[in-house]
Design an enzyme around this catalytic site. Sequence first.
Site, mmCIF file in Angstrom:
data_model
loop_
_atom_site.group_PDB
_atom_site.id
_atom_site.type_symbol
_atom_site.label_atom_id
_atom_site.label_comp_id
_atom_site.label_asym_id
_atom_site.label_seq_id
_atom_site.Cartn_x
_atom_site.Cartn_y
_atom_site.Cartn_z
ATOM 1 C CE LYS A 136 69.007 48.639 62.433
ATOM 2 N NZ LYS A 136 68.618 47.182 62.401
ATOM 3 C CB SER A 137 71.337 49.536 68.855
ATOM 4 O OG SER A 137 71.890 49.079 67.978
ATOM 5 N NE ARG A 143 71.122 47.252 73.207
ATOM 6 C CZ ARG A 143 71.480 46.859 72.058
ATOM 7 N NH1 ARG A 143 70.580 47.049 71.109
ATOM 8 N NH2 ARG A 143 72.154 45.961 71.899
ATOM 9 N N GLY A 163 67.298 41.212 63.222
ATOM 10 C CA GLY A 163 68.103 40.358 64.106
ATOM 11 C C GLY A 163 68.143 40.840 65.673
ATOM 12 C CD GLN A 175 71.887 41.584 66.925
ATOM 13 O OE1 GLN A 175 72.025 40.407 66.467
ATOM 14 N NE2 GLN A 175 71.397 42.534 66.030
ATOM 15 C CG ASP A 230 75.459 47.600 62.212
ATOM 16 O OD1 ASP A 230 75.855 46.604 61.878
ATOM 17 O OD2 ASP A 230 74.839 47.912 62.962
HETATM 18 C C1 S3P Z 1 73.384 45.494 67.051
HETATM 19 C C2 S3P Z 1 74.397 44.901 67.095
HETATM 20 C C3 S3P Z 1 75.313 44.490 65.995
HETATM 21 C C4 S3P Z 1 74.982 45.212 64.879
HETATM 22 C C5 S3P Z 1 73.244 45.082 64.745
HETATM 23 C C6 S3P Z 1 72.655 45.831 65.831
HETATM 24 C C7 S3P Z 1 72.555 45.647 68.601
HETATM 25 O O1 S3P Z 1 75.113 43.061 65.748
HETATM 26 O O2 S3P Z 1 75.490 44.743 63.595
HETATM 27 O O3 S3P Z 1 72.881 46.107 63.656
HETATM 28 O O4 S3P Z 1 71.580 46.486 68.467
HETATM 29 O O5 S3P Z 1 72.847 44.950 69.526
HETATM 30 P P1 S3P Z 1 76.079 42.049 66.695
HETATM 31 O O6 S3P Z 1 76.240 42.306 68.041
HETATM 32 O O7 S3P Z 1 75.308 40.570 66.263
HETATM 33 O O8 S3P Z 1 77.208 42.195 65.788
#
Ligand code: S3P
Length: 444
Positions: A29-30, A34, A101, A176, A327
Amino acid sequence: MVLTLHKPDTATVSPCGKLTGTLAVPGDKSISHRVGILASVSSGISRVHGFLKSADCIGLLKAMEALGARTHLTREGDLYIHGTSGKLLQPAGPLDLGNSGTAMRLLTGFLSGFDMPVVLTGDDSLRSRPMRRIEDPLRRMGANLELMGEKGCAPIRVTGGALKAIEYEMPVASAQVKSCIMLAALRAEGTTTIIEPQPTRDHTEQIYKALGLPVTVRDQTITVEGFGPDGPVLKARAWDIPGDISSAAFWMVAAAAHRRGSVTLQNVGLNPRRTAVLDVLKRMGARIKVSPKKKHDAGEPVGEIRVSGSRLKGTVIGGAEIPNLIDEIPILAVAAALAEGETVIKDAHELRVKESDRIQTMCENLKKMGVAVEEMEDGMRISGPASVRSGGMVDSYGDHRVAMAMAVLALFSDAPLMIKHVNCIETSYPGFWDDLTRLGGHVE
Ligand code: S3P
């Protein structure tokens, strides 16, 4: 007459006697977020293999389309993104990022360098999550932001403009926030330096390197050279996104705790900033074999993970490990409930500001199922092994990882468990129920 069929938002998961099989979990997902953003402003057409087709990532693509990119999904599942060559269109209305988020924080940073007003919004959960953590560094860079929600929350109005580089020591360990600043830094004048309190996932750094962008990383300090208001010229390329270890973690725990468990997970991303879940499970006594593949794309190692059932024991999870497995904590809490002895999860305040307050929602649900759990400000203390009682019904509170963690716990219960609000699983793992069934589970 128009008939609208709503997908039921409740699932009943039955205990299962055997858990075996081989799966390829969906894309990370991350990394999908990006790649989705950067391919959308590249010049040319990027082919993306393994892009996660979940609600969060499709929502991000819709936002990128509103900003001028075009996307096309083939029948084989590859995604083609026609980039905008660094230019963006003024979107016709607010960008609705649903539950993501990552999309909201990364896009706000990215849009800070473009001279046009854009409003970013999302669902109730996203509009209750803290956004001051990105407002502060972006304002220091000269970005024009307005947090229109209550108490520093979204909607966010960003009216980009000239940005200057900053040196920023991050108060929270958040990939994030780091990535938000790194995206803004590309269109700033000068060299931006970011110092992380603890190492967090480094997918943005790896992607910048793959694109030939000037990023350097020394320990927890990242520097990005800015290109000024015109930004860099990014060339389209092919991307191969590995399976998400955070999705694989549900089956790793299910197999590790099941006396007749044996699961192979193929093509899983093994970025060392994401693999602490493997270390923790091994510490708990899990039988895990990792076979890394030689070839990997864009700095992201990939491999196969085999897990078979054994007796788990409790452990302590905390400190610098937390950002690496943030996560996975809901499913590790399930592993703790099934393990012999005490597990302590600490230093995990960040869980309180995820898609739900995951400390509260997990503790409430575990208690309902007969697990001895004590809620702490920064985590929880769990004593196992629990004889898991179905207790009738639990609620995910709209949090995908809580819903999936409870579905796995139900496999070990004495009777079927009803889980309320499960449609949220679509945000990160669209084929979750099919995969559960494939491994021998049963859901209605
Ligand atoms: C993510 C970073 C994490 C994670 C989120 C995805 C990302 O959040 O919990 O599901 O893609 O950079 P944080 O960076 O706010 O901890």
